[in-house]
Design a protein around this motif. Structure first.
Motif, PDB file in Angstrom:
ATOM      1  N   VAL A  70       9.364   7.155   2.903  1.00  0.00           N
ATOM      2  CA  VAL A  70      10.209   7.721   1.855  1.00  0.00           C
ATOM      3  C   VAL A  70       9.951   9.219   1.801  1.00  0.00           C
ATOM      4  O   VAL A  70       8.800   9.653   1.796  1.00  0.00           O
ATOM      5  CB  VAL A  70       9.881   7.097   0.473  1.00  0.00           C
ATOM      6  CG1 VAL A  70      10.633   7.814  -0.633  1.00  0.00           C
ATOM      7  CG2 VAL A  70      10.179   5.613   0.466  1.00  0.00           C
ATOM      8  N   GLY A  71      11.031   9.981   1.768  1.00  0.00           N
ATOM      9  CA  GLY A  71      10.919  11.424   1.579  1.00  0.00           C
ATOM     10  C   GLY A  71      11.461  11.794   0.212  1.00  0.00           C
ATOM     11  O   GLY A  71      12.410  11.188  -0.268  1.00  0.00           O
ATOM     12  N   SER A  72      10.849  12.760  -0.419  1.00  0.00           N
ATOM     13  CA  SER A  72      11.267  13.190  -1.744  1.00  0.00           C
ATOM     14  C   SER A  72      10.893  14.652  -1.932  1.00  0.00           C
ATOM     15  O   SER A  72       9.968  15.139  -1.302  1.00  0.00           O
ATOM     16  CB  SER A  72      10.563  12.341  -2.808  1.00  0.00           C
ATOM     17  OG  SER A  72      10.947  12.755  -4.092  1.00  0.00           O
ATOM     18  N   ARG A  73      11.634  15.316  -2.790  1.00  0.00           N
ATOM     19  CA  ARG A  73      11.300  16.714  -3.073  1.00  0.00           C
ATOM     20  C   ARG A  73       9.866  16.823  -3.574  1.00  0.00           C
ATOM     21  O   ARG A  73       9.139  17.741  -3.245  1.00  0.00           O
ATOM     22  CB  ARG A  73      12.269  17.267  -4.113  1.00  0.00           C
ATOM     23  CG  ARG A  73      12.215  18.756  -4.280  1.00  0.00           C
ATOM     24  CD  ARG A  73      13.366  19.236  -5.116  1.00  0.00           C
ATOM     25  NE  ARG A  73      13.308  18.673  -6.441  1.00  0.00           N
ATOM     26  CZ  ARG A  73      12.962  19.347  -7.526  1.00  0.00           C
ATOM     27  NH1 ARG A  73      12.673  20.619  -7.433  1.00  0.00           N
ATOM     28  NH2 ARG A  73      12.921  18.774  -8.699  1.00  0.00           N
ATOM     29  N   ASP A 126       4.668  13.022  -5.476  1.00  0.00           N
ATOM     30  CA  ASP A 126       3.966  12.488  -6.646  1.00  0.00           C
ATOM     31  C   ASP A 126       4.959  11.908  -7.653  1.00  0.00           C
ATOM     32  O   ASP A 126       4.762  10.806  -8.167  1.00  0.00           O
ATOM     33  CB  ASP A 126       3.122  13.563  -7.321  1.00  0.00           C
ATOM     34  CG  ASP A 126       1.935  13.988  -6.487  1.00  0.00           C
ATOM     35  OD1 ASP A 126       1.750  13.455  -5.371  1.00  0.00           O
ATOM     36  OD2 ASP A 126       1.187  14.865  -6.947  1.00  0.00           O
ATOM     37  N   ASP A 127       6.026  12.657  -7.934  1.00  0.00           N
ATOM     38  CA  ASP A 127       7.042  12.161  -8.868  1.00  0.00           C
ATOM     39  C   ASP A 127       7.676  10.882  -8.346  1.00  0.00           C
ATOM     40  O   ASP A 127       7.934   9.945  -9.111  1.00  0.00           O
ATOM     41  CB  ASP A 127       8.130  13.208  -9.103  1.00  0.00           C
ATOM     42  CG  ASP A 127       7.638  14.403  -9.911  1.00  0.00           C
ATOM     43  OD1 ASP A 127       6.549  14.319 -10.526  1.00  0.00           O
ATOM     44  OD2 ASP A 127       8.348  15.433  -9.919  1.00  0.00           O
ATOM     45  N   LYS A 128       7.932  10.823  -7.048  1.00  0.00           N
ATOM     46  CA  LYS A 128       8.541   9.640  -6.452  1.00  0.00           C
ATOM     47  C   LYS A 128       7.612   8.441  -6.559  1.00  0.00           C
ATOM     48  O   LYS A 128       8.053   7.325  -6.862  1.00  0.00           O
ATOM     49  CB  LYS A 128       8.895   9.914  -4.986  1.00  0.00           C
ATOM     50  CG  LYS A 128       9.665   8.794  -4.341  1.00  0.00           C
ATOM     51  CD  LYS A 128      11.009   8.616  -5.022  1.00  0.00           C
ATOM     52  CE  LYS A 128      11.865   7.591  -4.328  1.00  0.00           C
ATOM     53  NZ  LYS A 128      13.171   7.429  -4.968  1.00  0.00           N
ATOM     54  N   ILE A 129       6.327   8.639  -6.332  1.00  0.00           N
ATOM     55  CA  ILE A 129       5.361   7.538  -6.447  1.00  0.00           C
ATOM     56  C   ILE A 129       5.311   7.028  -7.881  1.00  0.00           C
ATOM     57  O   ILE A 129       5.302   5.813  -8.117  1.00  0.00           O
ATOM     58  CB  ILE A 129       3.972   7.979  -5.942  1.00  0.00           C
ATOM     59  CG1 ILE A 129       4.019   8.173  -4.415  1.00  0.00           C
ATOM     60  CG2 ILE A 129       2.898   6.966  -6.338  1.00  0.00           C
ATOM     61  CD1 ILE A 129       2.789   8.852  -3.830  1.00  0.00           C
ATOM     62  N   VAL A 130       5.294   7.922  -8.848  1.00  0.00           N
ATOM     63  CA  VAL A 130       5.281   7.511 -10.259  1.00  0.00           C
ATOM     64  C   VAL A 130       6.549   6.718 -10.584  1.00  0.00           C
ATOM     65  O   VAL A 130       6.497   5.677 -11.245  1.00  0.00           O
ATOM     66  CB  VAL A 130       5.132   8.736 -11.189  1.00  0.00           C
ATOM     67  CG1 VAL A 130       5.351   8.355 -12.645  1.00  0.00           C
ATOM     68  CG2 VAL A 130       3.772   9.375 -10.998  1.00  0.00           C
ATOM     69  N   VAL A 157       0.860  -1.184   0.000  1.00  0.00           N
ATOM     70  CA  VAL A 157       0.000   0.000   0.000  1.00  0.00           C
ATOM     71  C   VAL A 157       0.896   1.233   0.000  1.00  0.00           C
ATOM     72  O   VAL A 157       1.670   1.450   0.936  1.00  0.00           O
ATOM     73  CB  VAL A 157      -0.947  -0.002   1.217  1.00  0.00           C
ATOM     74  CG1 VAL A 157      -1.816   1.241   1.223  1.00  0.00           C
ATOM     75  CG2 VAL A 157      -1.810  -1.262   1.209  1.00  0.00           C
ATOM     76  N   VAL A 158       0.825   2.013  -1.075  1.00  0.00           N
ATOM     77  CA  VAL A 158       1.637   3.223  -1.237  1.00  0.00           C
ATOM     78  C   VAL A 158       0.741   4.411  -0.906  1.00  0.00           C
ATOM     79  O   VAL A 158      -0.284   4.632  -1.556  1.00  0.00           O
ATOM     80  CB  VAL A 158       2.189   3.330  -2.677  1.00  0.00           C
ATOM     81  CG1 VAL A 158       3.000   4.611  -2.835  1.00  0.00           C
ATOM     82  CG2 VAL A 158       3.027   2.093  -3.022  1.00  0.00           C
ATOM     83  N   VAL A 159       1.155   5.181   0.101  1.00  0.00           N
ATOM     84  CA  VAL A 159       0.336   6.277   0.623  1.00  0.00           C
ATOM     85  C   VAL A 159       0.954   7.619   0.243  1.00  0.00           C
ATOM     86  O   VAL A 159       2.131   7.875   0.549  1.00  0.00           O
ATOM     87  CB  VAL A 159       0.210   6.167   2.159  1.00  0.00           C
ATOM     88  CG1 VAL A 159      -0.574   7.343   2.726  1.00  0.00           C
ATOM     89  CG2 VAL A 159      -0.429   4.847   2.556  1.00  0.00           C
ATOM     90  N   VAL A 185       4.914   4.829   2.901  1.00  0.00           N
ATOM     91  CA  VAL A 185       4.336   6.161   3.032  1.00  0.00           C
ATOM     92  C   VAL A 185       5.321   7.149   2.425  1.00  0.00           C
ATOM     93  O   VAL A 185       6.476   7.218   2.853  1.00  0.00           O
ATOM     94  CB  VAL A 185       4.052   6.510   4.511  1.00  0.00           C
ATOM     95  CG1 VAL A 185       3.375   7.860   4.627  1.00  0.00           C
ATOM     96  CG2 VAL A 185       3.199   5.424   5.174  1.00  0.00           C
ATOM     97  N   VAL A 186       4.864   7.900   1.429  1.00  0.00           N
ATOM     98  CA  VAL A 186       5.738   8.802   0.681  1.00  0.00           C
ATOM     99  C   VAL A 186       5.388  10.245   1.032  1.00  0.00           C
ATOM    100  O   VAL A 186       4.245  10.673   0.849  1.00  0.00           O
ATOM    101  CB  VAL A 186       5.622   8.561  -0.840  1.00  0.00           C
ATOM    102  CG1 VAL A 186       6.599   9.443  -1.591  1.00  0.00           C
ATOM    103  CG2 VAL A 186       5.848   7.078  -1.169  1.00  0.00           C
ATOM    104  N   PHE A 187       6.391  10.972   1.524  1.00  0.00           N
ATOM    105  CA  PHE A 187       6.228  12.357   1.964  1.00  0.00           C
ATOM    106  C   PHE A 187       6.896  13.324   1.004  1.00  0.00           C
ATOM    107  O   PHE A 187       7.919  12.996   0.387  1.00  0.00           O
ATOM    108  CB  PHE A 187       6.891  12.560   3.336  1.00  0.00           C
ATOM    109  CG  PHE A 187       6.153  11.935   4.472  1.00  0.00           C
ATOM    110  CD1 PHE A 187       5.196  12.652   5.170  1.00  0.00           C
ATOM    111  CD2 PHE A 187       6.420  10.634   4.865  1.00  0.00           C
ATOM    112  CE1 PHE A 187       4.514  12.095   6.234  1.00  0.00           C
ATOM    113  CE2 PHE A 187       5.735  10.059   5.920  1.00  0.00           C
ATOM    114  CZ  PHE A 187       4.789  10.790   6.607  1.00  0.00           C
TER     115      PHE A 187
END
Length: 105
Positions: free
Chosen positions: A55-58, A61-65, A4-6, A41-43
């Motif tokens: 996961v943290g990313s600038r 949305d781009d990181k999830i893709v 599950v990717v949040v 969980v992507v922040f």
């Protein structure tokens, strides 16, 4: 079960007052454990703690893709962001809205 990717910020902001980052992580982990799912969980920006399920990313949305392109297992996406939903296409086995997910966890 599924991964599950949040989309963390989207989910946090789906209620008022907004859920804290830490509370989202706590509740999402408890839910995933109860349901037998793996969790990611992507922040946007830094994560509230260093952990393999965060996961943290600038730009989350781009990181999830980016992550979606490499997933070779069933996965679910949690977001209400229509553009993100379009960007991942038919990759997710299931898509849950942020507010619905938050009420569930």
């Amino acid at each position: 079960m599924a991964l599950v990717v949040v989309d963390a910020e989207n989910v946090r902001r789906s209620q008022w007052p907004n859920l804290s980052r830490e509370e989202l992580v706590r509740r999402a982990r408890e839910w995933a454990a109860r349901q037998g799912h793996d969790l990611l969980v992507v922040f946007d920006g830094n994560t509230p703690e260093e952990a393999p399920d965060l996961v943290g990313s600038r730009n989350a949305d781009d990181k999830i893709v980016e992550l979606a392109r490499d997933l070779d297992r069933p996965w679910w996406l949690v977001t209400s962001d229509r553009v993100l939903r379009e960007r991942v296409g038919d990759g997710p086995e299931r898509i849950l809205g942020g507010g619905s997910y938050l009420r569930t966890i």
